[in-house]
Design an enzyme around this catalytic site. Sequence first.
Site, short mmCIF file in Angstrom:
data_model
loop_
_atom_site.label_atom_id
_atom_site.label_comp_id
_atom_site.label_asym_id
_atom_site.label_seq_id
_atom_site.Cartn_x
_atom_site.Cartn_y
_atom_site.Cartn_z
N TYR A 28 0.68 -1.09 0.01
CA TYR A 28 0.08 -0.07 0.19
C TYR A 28 1.03 1.11 -0.13
O TYR A 28 0.30 2.08 -0.46
CB TYR A 28 -0.92 0.00 1.15
CG TYR A 28 -2.04 -1.13 1.02
CD1 TYR A 28 -3.16 -1.24 0.16
CD2 TYR A 28 -1.86 -2.29 1.87
CE1 TYR A 28 -3.71 -2.15 0.01
CE2 TYR A 28 -2.71 -3.34 1.48
CZ TYR A 28 -3.72 -3.33 0.81
OH TYR A 28 -4.40 -4.27 0.45
N ILE B 135 -12.38 15.47 -11.43
CA ILE B 135 -12.23 14.28 -10.33
C ILE B 135 -12.66 13.02 -10.62
O ILE B 135 -12.44 11.91 -10.53
CB ILE B 135 -12.69 14.71 -8.82
CG1 ILE B 135 -14.06 14.89 -8.57
CG2 ILE B 135 -11.93 15.70 -8.20
CD1 ILE B 135 -14.68 15.07 -7.30
N GLU B 136 -14.08 13.23 -11.56
CA GLU B 136 -14.66 12.01 -12.27
C GLU B 136 -13.56 11.32 -13.03
O GLU B 136 -13.27 9.98 -13.22
CB GLU B 136 -15.82 12.29 -13.04
CG GLU B 136 -16.87 12.91 -12.33
CD GLU B 136 -16.84 14.43 -12.09
OE1 GLU B 136 -17.75 14.83 -11.34
OE2 GLU B 136 -15.81 15.16 -12.25
N LYS C 158 -12.57 16.47 -3.31
CA LYS C 158 -11.91 17.81 -3.89
C LYS C 158 -12.42 18.83 -2.65
O LYS C 158 -13.63 19.19 -2.63
CB LYS C 158 -12.43 18.21 -5.17
CG LYS C 158 -11.76 19.43 -5.59
CD LYS C 158 -12.03 19.65 -7.05
CE LYS C 158 -11.61 21.11 -7.86
NZ LYS C 158 -11.94 21.12 -9.13
#
Length: 86
Positions: free
Chosen positions: A21, A40-41, A67
């Site tokens: 991670y 952001i999509e 955001k």
Amino acid sequence: ELDHDFAAAAETEDVTTTVDYAELSRVLTEWAREKQFQLIEAMAVEGCDLILERWPGVTRAKLTIKKPDAVEAARHTAVSFERERQ
């Protein structure tokens, strides 16, 4: 959020049998800085694709992108996207 067969990692506690991670975070952070997304999509969709491409053991990736301060009346706006390996 990731789906992966974590059985070997749970049994051995060997990071090489699972997703590292720290590496995933580093890769996504560097990638996001280089790409400089407007939406952001798009970041969520392309981020899931990157995870599935780079980590072949991952069978499903879900990203939530937040955001901050995009809307005055909200702490942040957010989108989530999920993609499964075909």
